[in-house]
Design an enzyme around this catalytic site. Structure first.
Site, short mmCIF file in Angstrom:
data_model
loop_
_atom_site.label_atom_id
_atom_site.label_comp_id
_atom_site.label_asym_id
_atom_site.label_seq_id
_atom_site.Cartn_x
_atom_site.Cartn_y
_atom_site.Cartn_z
N LYS A 46 0.83 -1.21 0.00
CA LYS A 46 0.00 0.00 0.00
C LYS A 46 0.86 1.26 0.00
O LYS A 46 0.65 2.18 -0.80
CB LYS A 46 -0.92 0.03 1.21
CG LYS A 46 -1.93 1.18 1.18
CD LYS A 46 -2.39 1.58 2.55
CE LYS A 46 -1.40 2.52 3.22
NZ LYS A 46 -1.93 3.11 4.48
N ASP A 51 -6.08 1.28 0.99
CA ASP A 51 -6.16 1.72 2.37
C ASP A 51 -7.48 1.22 2.96
O ASP A 51 -8.22 0.47 2.32
CB ASP A 51 -6.03 3.25 2.47
CG ASP A 51 -7.19 3.99 1.80
OD1 ASP A 51 -8.16 3.33 1.34
OD2 ASP A 51 -7.13 5.23 1.76
#
Length: 216
Positions: free
Chosen positions: A126, A144
């Site tokens: 991420k 996220d």
């Protein structure tokens, strides 16, 4: 009857068009002026709001302006400087370790490939994709908490593993829209499709949403 991949891709394109009209201002909320600043800010943003991170980095980025500055940082001092972001001990170790790797292996520069980024201490998929998409202008989906939740409510992905959600989204979202899609879903997740009581009656993509738990 299960939705075909072709149908899901078409629905995804429609979702993106509507969300782009709804959120023309959708963009990353973290403040940064270089790949290094964004990398540090994204590490700090784990389990912390972007607003708080921005308050911390306002002074932090004046003190530490290069990878070498972070690599030479005193651990206890850095911990105090980032204390309010939470998990400050782990984050301080990760930032210093990451910076030392940049100095040792990348001449102090943040690399621009996912393989090199995730090899750095404290950097996962991420975080790497946030940097690639926003500092380097590459196409990248960053899963996220908002993208993870909203994409599954919309029926674009389904998994308890963010890595699998990422891979599923890459199959249905047009490559050139990956970074934009991340911003749109994050914005939608903050404004409408919140975790506990989403504002489904006001949702601009309600008609395209597959979530059975809609609020009334």
């Amino acid at each position: 009857m299960a939705e075909s991949l072709a149908a899901k891709k078409a629905r995804a394109r429609s979702l993106i068009r509507i969300l782009e009209r709804e959120y023309p201002d959708a963009k990353i909320a973290l403040n940064f002026s270089s790949p290094l600043e964004l990398l540090v800010a994204t590490i700090l943003a784990a389990q912390c709001t972007d607003e708080r991170v921005n308050r911390v980095t306002q002074s932090l980025f004046k003190t530490y302006q290069s990878a070498d500055d972070y690599a030479r940082a005193d651990l206890a001092t850095l911990e105090r400087e980032i204390h309010s972001t939470g998990f400050y001990k782990a984050k301080a170790r990760a930032i210093i370790g990451m910076a030392k790797e940049l100095v040792a292996k990348h001449r102090g520069q943040v690399p621009n490939t996912v393989e090199e980024l995730i090899a750095l201490p404290g950097v996962g998929r991420k975080t790497a994709n946030v940097v690639l998409g926003n500092a380097f202008g590459q196409s990248a989906i960053a899963v996220d908490t908002h993208v993870f939740r909203v994409s599954q409510r919309l029926g674009l992905a389904k998994s308890e593993d963010p890595e699998k959600v990422h891979d599923q989204l890459c199959q249905v979202i047009p490559n050139l829209k990956w970074t934009r899609f991340t911003h749109l879903l994050t914005t939608h997740g903050r404004r409408i499709c919140v975790a506990r009581t989403p504002a489904c009656p006001r949702c601009p993509v309600r008609a395209l949403c597959r979530w059975p738990g809609k609020t009334k």
